[in-house]
Enzyme design. Structure first.
Site, mmCIF file in Angstrom:
data_model
loop_
_atom_site.group_PDB
_atom_site.id
_atom_site.type_symbol
_atom_site.label_atom_id
_atom_site.label_comp_id
_atom_site.label_asym_id
_atom_site.label_seq_id
_atom_site.Cartn_x
_atom_site.Cartn_y
_atom_site.Cartn_z
ATOM 1 N N ASP A 472 38.129 34.817 45.363
ATOM 2 C CA ASP A 472 37.603 36.363 44.968
ATOM 3 C C ASP A 472 38.659 37.096 45.740
ATOM 4 O OD1 ASP A 472 35.489 38.029 44.038
ATOM 5 O OD2 ASP A 472 36.074 38.688 45.801
ATOM 6 N N GLU A 516 37.272 40.013 39.282
ATOM 7 C CA GLU A 516 38.343 39.483 40.268
ATOM 8 C C GLU A 516 38.022 38.268 40.713
ATOM 9 O OE1 GLU A 516 35.474 41.854 42.837
ATOM 10 O OE2 GLU A 516 36.115 41.805 40.630
#
Length: 599
Positions: A472, A516
């Site tokens: 992440d 993301e």
């Protein structure tokens, strides 16, 4: 003075002694299939006043029929037919007399031996179907000749449509054999046309292109027209609806012409080629719709004639439109013209037969069936060609978009292949496109989940370790807020390139998991190997600078790794959850680090 009365009495007796039959010789009923067209006489009764006794007088103007089936086209007269048939054998001869035309309003059949009336039937499509002595789409009656017996048969035909009566005498076995074959042919025709209609209807539901809907309506109208004309509709669909049985022929014939007009208008894009021709086709469609409504208000005789004439007009207009489209090089115009030429040729033959211009025979009776079946097949091919063309263009556009971002060289190789190979390759590439994230070029979540289940099953069978790694981007929202969404996209693309670089073997999978967040799937990788890969990817991300316009910045990632053996009772989702828990621990511990969990 006594001589005159005696002479008059002698003359009257002589006149009464003249036999009522003055036609040709009696015809033997021995053949099991006997066409009676050349063996009958006919008499016109324009005033509808002659009775059976009247027509048996020897002084009437009976005429001999030709070798063709009796056919007088549209007229207002009643018609008497007669024939004399004999059984020269020593055995009874049971036979079936068939009037092979279903659209006759009233038929009276009389069977006589000398002056004695043996049998009498009242038939016609104005009578309820259940009154027929033989269950058949045509008018069939049983007649039996005793040994050496000669019978006279009279028919009185009155109809508001086309006055034609193909007559055949059948042996029972021969009749059922031929009727079975005809039923198979009819079943093949109606089954084939129904299949074509359903196929195109399904295409309409998928594509929502009204061309297919109009074409389906045209096929259904054509089938119903022929079913009504042949008597099959009366036999199976509306046995008691005698009034509708007459209207159905006019109704569906006009509907066929109407949908032919609107389909031709849209399929050939006539309005874009010729405004005047487009107006003519719309006018033809409107006129046919008006005739559909008028069929319920006009006498059948006039409605049928007007509809047939209008069908001829529609044929001419559609042919002109097809020729115009062909000259304008419309892609499907050639197949369109071939298909419609076959159908319209068949329709022209039937119409001319109804008008009495052509004789009634197998070709004239079934020419529309043959033509419409071939037409339906060819137009379905034309519509399929249109589908393939549109699909090929769509696939080409998708392939070009994929090529621009990933593999330009493959498109050059694809274009030199044959059309068949090209289409197959386009399907493969479309599948790949559905499994690829458009922004990063990595596999998408759908593909990841599929591969995770496959590798889970394989590692479970072989008892090999499986690693799931979730990555992440730290503080990604701040990147978007500070530098803008284009910068955020560039950031994700750069991270994706680094993640892709973490792959070692063909079995490894790099995917964008969402937003993301990224995922690496590493089959047959233990925790130490997975930790090394995760740390290498983390370091490379933090070391690279994201350059957008005038701004430059760096980002870091947090990584959660889970490695374990797939065991009974566990699921692939368990690996995802544990890797996510490890990722959460990396976030809570300050980000920009790797957390490895094992099980």
């Amino acid at each position: 003075m006594r001589v005159l009365p005696v002479l008059l009495t002698f003359i009257l007796l002589a006149v009464n002694a003249i036999p009522a039959w003055a036609g040709g010789e009696a015809v033997s009923v021995e053949p099991v299939e006997l066409a009676l067209n050349a063996h009958l006489d006919y008499l016109e009764d324009p005033q509808h006043v002659l009775s059976l006794d009247d027509v048996r007088r020897p002084d009437l103007g009976w005429e001999r029929n030709s070798d063709y089936a009796f056919n007088k086209g549209f007229n207002d007269s009643s018609w008497w037919l007669r024939m004399r048939l004999t059984n020269p054998t020593d055995n009874p001869q049971p036979r079936l007399l068939e009037v092979g035309y279903a659209a006759l309003d009233h038929i009276q059949i009389y069977v006589l031996e000398g002056d004695r009336l043996l049998q009498q039937w009242t038939l016609g499509d104005k009578q309820p179907y259940f009154q027929r002595p033989v269950d058949h789409r045509y008018f069939v009656v049983p007649v039996t000749w005793d040994a050496g017996q000669t019978l006279e048969i009279y028919l009185r035909v009155t109809t508001s449509g086309s006055a034609k009566a193909p007559l055949t005498l059948w042996g029972y076995q021969r009749f059922h054999t031929v009727d079975f074959v005809n039923t198979l042919v009819q079943g093949f025709y109606y089954g084939g046309m129904t299949s074509i209609a359903l196929y195109n209807l399904l295409i309409f539901f998928v594509l929502r292109d009204r061309n297919y809907l109009y074409y389906v309506a045209f096929i259904i109208s054509t089938v119903m027209t022929l079913a009504a004309q042949s008597g099959l509709a009366f036999q199976f669909l509306w046995r008691e609806a005698t009034l509708w049985n007459d209207l159905a022929i006019v109704f569906f014939t006009a509907a066929t012409a109407a949908f032919a007009s609107v389909f031709s208008l849209r399929f050939l894009r006539i309005s874009s080629l010729s405004r005047r021709l487009g107006v003519v086709l719309r006018a033809t469609f409107t006129l046919n719709v008006a005739l559909i409504v008028a069929a319920f208000m006009m006498p059948y005789h006039w409605a049928a004639i007007i509809v047939l004439v209008n069908v001829l007009i529609t044929i001419v207009v559609v042919v002109v439109a097809g020729i115009f489209a062909l000259r304008s090089q419309i892609p499907s115009a050639r197949i369109f013209m071939l298909a419609w030429s076959l159908l319209l040729s068949g329709a022209m033959v039937v119409i001319l037969s109804h008008l009495g211009v052509l004789p009634v025979n197998l070709l004239t009776e079934y020419s529309t069936h043959f033509g419409s079946m071939l037409e339906a097949v060819l137009l379905s091919l034309a519509l399929a060609q249109r589908i393939n063309t549109e699909r090929r263009l769509r696939f080409q556009a998708q392939a070009d978009a994929l090529d621009a971002s990933q593999r330009a060289n493959m498109e050059l190789e694809e274009r030199v292949r044959s059309r068949t190979a090209e289409l197959e390759q386009l399907n493969v590439r479309l599948q790949k496109l559905s499994e690829t994230d458009s922004l990063t070029g990595l596999a998408n979540r759908r593909f990841l989940e599929t591969r995770l289940r496959e590798e889970w099953a394989r590692c479970s069978r072989q008892q090999r370790p499986l690693t799931v790694m979730l990555l992440d981007v730290d503080f990604f929202k701040e990147v978007n807020d500070r530098y803008g969404h284009p910068a955020g996209d560039a950031c994700l693309q750069q991270v994706a390139n680094v993640v892709r670089g973490g792959l070692r073997w063909p079995a490894d999978v790099a995917a964008r998991y969402g937003g993301e967040e990224f995922c690496l799937l590493l089959p047959e990788t233990d925790s130490s190997g997975a930790a090394a890969v995760a740390e290498r990817v983390r370091q490379r991300v933090s070391a690279e600078t994201v350059q957008v316009e005038d701004a430059a910045f760096t980002v870091t990632i947090s990584v959660g790794v889970y490695t374990g053996l797939p065991v009974a009772g566990a699921t692939p989702e368990d690996f995802i959850q544990r890797a996510d828990a490890a990722l959460y621990q990396s976030k809570q511990s300050g980000r920009n680090q790797v957390t490895v969990a094992t099980g």
